[in-house]
Design a protein around this motif. Structure first.
Motif, PDB file in Angstrom:
ATOM      1  N   ALA A   1       3.144   6.987  -0.455  1.00  0.00           N
ATOM      2  CA  ALA A   1       3.875   8.244  -0.291  1.00  0.00           C
ATOM      3  C   ALA A   1       4.847   8.449  -1.455  1.00  0.00           C
ATOM      4  N   CYS A   2       5.516   7.402  -1.851  1.00  0.00           N
ATOM      5  CA  CYS A   2       6.442   7.509  -2.974  1.00  0.00           C
ATOM      6  C   CYS A   2       5.807   6.851  -4.197  1.00  0.00           C
ATOM      7  N   PRO A   3       5.764   7.569  -5.324  1.00  0.00           N
ATOM      8  CA  PRO A   3       5.054   7.036  -6.497  1.00  0.00           C
ATOM      9  C   PRO A   3       5.604   5.689  -6.979  1.00  0.00           C
ATOM     10  N   THR A   4       6.860   5.387  -6.685  1.00  0.00           N
ATOM     11  CA  THR A   4       7.409   4.105  -7.166  1.00  0.00           C
ATOM     12  C   THR A   4       6.722   2.911  -6.517  1.00  0.00           C
ATOM     13  N   ASN A   5       6.003   3.165  -5.414  1.00  0.00           N
ATOM     14  CA  ASN A   5       5.315   2.052  -4.752  1.00  0.00           C
ATOM     15  C   ASN A   5       3.843   1.949  -5.122  1.00  0.00           C
ATOM     16  N   THR A   6       3.351   2.989  -5.783  1.00  0.00           N
ATOM     17  CA  THR A   6       1.937   3.022  -6.135  1.00  0.00           C
ATOM     18  C   THR A   6       1.586   1.853  -7.058  1.00  0.00           C
ATOM     19  N   GLY A   7       0.329   1.390  -6.928  1.00  0.00           N
ATOM     20  CA  GLY A   7      -0.135   0.258  -7.757  1.00  0.00           C
ATOM     21  C   GLY A   7      -0.416  -0.909  -6.838  1.00  0.00           C
ATOM     22  N   THR A   8       0.418  -1.907  -6.901  1.00  0.00           N
ATOM     23  CA  THR A   8       0.245  -3.031  -5.979  1.00  0.00           C
ATOM     24  C   THR A   8       0.756  -2.674  -4.580  1.00  0.00           C
ATOM     25  N   GLY A   9       1.638  -1.679  -4.504  1.00  0.00           N
ATOM     26  CA  GLY A   9       2.283  -1.366  -3.215  1.00  0.00           C
ATOM     27  C   GLY A   9       3.215  -2.485  -2.796  1.00  0.00           C
ATOM     28  N   MET A  10       3.487  -3.365  -3.727  1.00  0.00           N
ATOM     29  CA  MET A  10       4.260  -4.555  -3.378  1.00  0.00           C
ATOM     30  C   MET A  10       5.704  -4.485  -3.851  1.00  0.00           C
TER      31      MET A  10
ATOM     32  N   ARG B   1       6.895  -7.322   0.632  1.00  0.00           N
ATOM     33  CA  ARG B   1       6.522  -6.163   1.443  1.00  0.00           C
ATOM     34  C   ARG B   1       5.352  -5.446   0.761  1.00  0.00           C
ATOM     35  N   LEU B   2       4.363  -5.069   1.557  1.00  0.00           N
ATOM     36  CA  LEU B   2       3.246  -4.285   1.030  1.00  0.00           C
ATOM     37  C   LEU B   2       3.217  -2.921   1.710  1.00  0.00           C
ATOM     38  N   ALA B   3       2.970  -1.888   0.902  1.00  0.00           N
ATOM     39  CA  ALA B   3       2.777  -0.538   1.444  1.00  0.00           C
ATOM     40  C   ALA B   3       1.286  -0.217   1.374  1.00  0.00           C
ATOM     41  N   ARG B   4       0.751   0.231   2.509  1.00  0.00           N
ATOM     42  CA  ARG B   4      -0.672   0.589   2.567  1.00  0.00           C
ATOM     43  C   ARG B   4      -0.831   1.901   3.329  1.00  0.00           C
ATOM     44  N   ASN B   5      -1.873   2.677   2.933  1.00  0.00           N
ATOM     45  CA  ASN B   5      -2.162   3.921   3.651  1.00  0.00           C
ATOM     46  C   ASN B   5      -3.659   4.026   3.912  1.00  0.00           C
ATOM     47  N   LEU B   6      -4.014   4.693   5.011  1.00  0.00           N
ATOM     48  CA  LEU B   6      -5.426   4.879   5.333  1.00  0.00           C
ATOM     49  C   LEU B   6      -5.980   6.001   4.464  1.00  0.00           C
ATOM     50  N   GLU B   7      -7.215   5.831   4.007  1.00  0.00           N
ATOM     51  CA  GLU B   7      -7.728   6.836   3.080  1.00  0.00           C
ATOM     52  C   GLU B   7      -8.072   8.130   3.814  1.00  0.00           C
ATOM     53  N   LYS B   8      -7.954   9.194   3.081  1.00  0.00           N
ATOM     54  CA  LYS B   8      -8.291  10.540   3.563  1.00  0.00           C
ATOM     55  C   LYS B   8      -7.438  11.024   4.742  1.00  0.00           C
ATOM     56  N   ILE B   9      -6.299  10.411   4.934  1.00  0.00           N
ATOM     57  CA  ILE B   9      -5.354  10.907   5.951  1.00  0.00           C
ATOM     58  C   ILE B   9      -4.009  11.111   5.256  1.00  0.00           C
ATOM     59  N   PRO B  10      -3.355  12.272   5.492  1.00  0.00           N
ATOM     60  CA  PRO B  10      -2.072  12.504   4.802  1.00  0.00           C
ATOM     61  C   PRO B  10      -1.044  11.412   5.131  1.00  0.00           C
ATOM     62  N   PHE B  11      -0.137  11.197   4.199  1.00  0.00           N
ATOM     63  CA  PHE B  11       0.972  10.264   4.430  1.00  0.00           C
ATOM     64  C   PHE B  11       1.776  10.748   5.644  1.00  0.00           C
ATOM     65  N   PRO B  12       2.458   9.857   6.351  1.00  0.00           N
ATOM     66  CA  PRO B  12       3.125  10.228   7.615  1.00  0.00           C
ATOM     67  C   PRO B  12       3.977  11.482   7.541  1.00  0.00           C
TER      68      PRO B  12
ATOM     69  N   SER C   1       5.985  -1.462  -9.462  1.00  0.00           N
ATOM     70  CA  SER C   1       4.919  -2.201  -8.778  1.00  0.00           C
ATOM     71  C   SER C   1       3.555  -1.876  -9.386  1.00  0.00           C
ATOM     72  N   LEU C   2       3.625  -1.239 -10.488  1.00  0.00           N
ATOM     73  CA  LEU C   2       2.411  -0.702 -11.124  1.00  0.00           C
ATOM     74  C   LEU C   2       2.158  -1.426 -12.449  1.00  0.00           C
ATOM     75  N   GLY C   3       0.842  -1.599 -12.776  1.00  0.00           N
ATOM     76  CA  GLY C   3       0.495  -2.077 -14.123  1.00  0.00           C
ATOM     77  C   GLY C   3       0.466  -3.580 -14.286  1.00  0.00           C
ATOM     78  N   ARG C   4       0.847  -4.297 -13.245  1.00  0.00           N
ATOM     79  CA  ARG C   4       0.765  -5.750 -13.326  1.00  0.00           C
ATOM     80  C   ARG C   4       0.254  -6.283 -11.996  1.00  0.00           C
ATOM     81  N   SER C   5      -0.305  -7.465 -12.028  1.00  0.00           N
ATOM     82  CA  SER C   5      -0.806  -8.063 -10.791  1.00  0.00           C
ATOM     83  C   SER C   5       0.369  -8.536  -9.946  1.00  0.00           C
ATOM     84  N   GLU C   6       0.096  -8.778  -8.667  1.00  0.00           N
ATOM     85  CA  GLU C   6       1.148  -9.259  -7.769  1.00  0.00           C
ATOM     86  C   GLU C   6       1.762 -10.571  -8.268  1.00  0.00           C
ATOM     87  N   PRO C   7       0.928 -11.578  -8.623  1.00  0.00           N
ATOM     88  CA  PRO C   7       1.547 -12.827  -9.106  1.00  0.00           C
ATOM     89  C   PRO C   7       2.393 -12.629 -10.355  1.00  0.00           C
TER      90      PRO C   7
END
Lengths: 349, 349
Positions: free
Chosen positions: B164-173, B30-41, B226-232
């Motif tokens: 939106a949630c910091p635990t997903n920040t980074g790869t968003g994966m 699963r990937l989390a993505r957000n559009l830039e310059k628009i607030p999270f939902p 999900s942060l600090g390492r690559s997806e693979p």
């Protein structure tokens, strides 16, 4: 005929036929008789007991019913065979213990069984399928008449037939009916019903007679008093009581059916599903599941299995039957596996 | 395509194929993505959320995977349809609640599912049958690349993808694997195993994601960081953990089999017997019995039923599926009857 011939035979009382066969498994009349001027077995010495045995064996050998049957001494009989006869309801557990100077006679249809030197010199029973005490009485009465020609029974004009235990004195007769009462058990009315008949001097026992628990919702009901009334009068009073219990079981079945038929059908079908698929099964669980299956057949929920097959399964899944079918001794664990296998084979047709 | 087309379709993740399919149901990225310059939902106003929805719908409509799929707004969608999508693991329970300015996109094979305006602007998942995280990653990575051409994702060179949630920040994966661990449950080792992986920053959830209990011995295991390492690299670490759990489940299966195979076979066959015969069955009992049946198939005890049929039963016996199959609303009691009927029809072939 020998004992092993019974193994693949359906006993009279398991035929699943006869009046009210949806609730009444079988009817049984038992007569206690003793030879005059000889002590009852528990008080008689060895010589007397041997004398009794010989005298009665001689009398039995002339009996038409036993022409196709067996008269066997218990001393030296294989333990498995003794247990087998107990499981088939042909002799009591007590008779199978301390076997010196004892005999058992059984006809090929398992209608008649005679124990020699049990509590009395003679204990004979006639079994009939369904609710049929008078028919059983007619048969045993003729046998009793025949034996009375060759044997002199202890009889007092005042008391009637004399017996080792005073509760049997008089007619020496006990009539008993084996009932399947799952709906009264499910609706928790059975204790009330049985308490009511106990006040009327009737006793209730489990599948294997005195001192056994009711398993598989089977209850054996018999008269306690055998004195002061004629045999037909006693049978009439038993019939009246049984008729009422049949009526109550039928009402309970109708009530369950009207109130929650889907739940009942679920329980019945699950029971059959488990019987058809289990790989290990105890005799206790077998009895419970077969009881539900029998109810399913009796109520028309299960249509492709007949009552007789279920009755047979009740008997052949017992320990001695399983071991005789396998022709070897089996541990309890081995029996649970063989029992499951046998049930699957008989039901997955 | 419309939602009802999915009803008679086997989702990718239920195919019962792929590597280690005897223990691993499915792999999901699963990937989390957000559009830039628009607030999270959760912080965006109505206009902004509508703008996000339109922008993403537009981008998704060009996606090759969705040519044979659907893009649906949730507002006004039938509650049963929403529950149906949740039961198929195509969207979260959270997404099905408060449905304004939300959408869901699903391809016809149910490999790809995209939630718009859930916790993040985009939550997309790719599912694969069996133990196959890298394949799922390859597919979703291409989809992500395509979407990134038309959309500007919120991304920080220092932190990576912003969520939106910091635990997903980074790869968003998040990579997650659905495991069937009946032997670890039976041998009471599962708590120890799951406690060990929790220390390594992996989380365990039930069949329906966050906050759900493990039913039917299914456990969904995913990375927390999900942060600090690559997806693979993240996928590699998940694979390593899952490999160990697979090994432990296999050992537990072997131990049970070596120690008490007859008891296991009894339990498996009884489970199948009940499934084939019950007239009323809850979803909880269904999950437990299907779990045993699946173990039976995976261990070669049951040979005439395939894994895929069992997987499908897990899904179609759920409330919304049952109601959609019947094309009407059903009470809980009615569902228990219909569920039993459906299972019998699917297994008594």
């Amino acid at each position: 005929m020998n004992i092993n011939d019974l193994l693949n035979h359906t006993s009279e009382w398991l035929k699943g036929s006869g009046p009210n066969a949806d609730i009444v498994i079988s009817s049984r009349i038992r007569l206690a008789r003793n030879l005059e001027k000889i002590p009852f077995p528990h008080w008689a010495g060895k010589d007397k007991r041997e004398e009794v045995l010989k005298t009665i064996e001689q009398a039995l050998s002339g009996l038409e019913h036993l022409k196709q049957g067996v008269i066997l001494r218990l001393a030296g009989m294989d333990n498995l065979d003794k247990q087998f006869l107990v499981e088939r309801h042909l002799m009591s557990l007590e008779h199978a213990q301390k076997t010196n100077y004892k005999a058992i006679a059984v006809d090929s249809e398992e209608v008649l069984a005679v124990m020699v030197n049990e509590e009395d010199h003679i204990r004979m029973q006639v079994m009939q399928s369904g609710f049929n005490l008078f028919e059983a009485w007619n048969i045993i009465n003729q046998i009793d008449d025949y034996l009375a020609k060759g044997l002199r029974f202890a009889f007092s004009p005042e008391w009637g037939y004399l017996t080792a235990c005073p509760t049997n004195t008089g007619t020496g007769m006990r009539g008993s009916v084996m009932l399947h009462l799952p709906a009264l058990v499910m609706t928790r009315q059975v204790d009330r019903v049985l308490a009511a008949i106990a006040k009327l001097s009737f006793t209730t026992r489990g599948l294997y007679g005195e001192g056994t628990q009711a398993t598989g919702n089977f209850f054996q009901i018999s008269n306690q008093v055998s004195l002061g009334r004629s045999e037909p009068e006693i049978i009439d009073s038993i019939n009246g009581i049984i008729q009422q219990i049949i009526e109550q079981e039928n009402q309970a079945r109708e009530a369950i059916s009207a109130k929650n038929k889907p739940v009942l059908e679920d329980r019945i079908n699950r029971s059959l599903g488990i019987l058809k698929s289990a790989r290990i099964i105890s005799s206790q669980e077998t009895a419970e599941l077969l009881s539900m299956l029998r109810l399913g057949i009796d109520m028309g929920v299960i249509k492709d299995i007949d009552r007789r097959r279920v009755n047979e399964l009740f008997i052949i899944t017992q320990p001695a039957h399983l071991q005789k079918l396998e022709s070897k001794k089996l541990s309890s664990e081995e029996r649970d596996v063989k029992r499951a296998e046998l049930i699957r084979n008989k039901l997955n047709i």
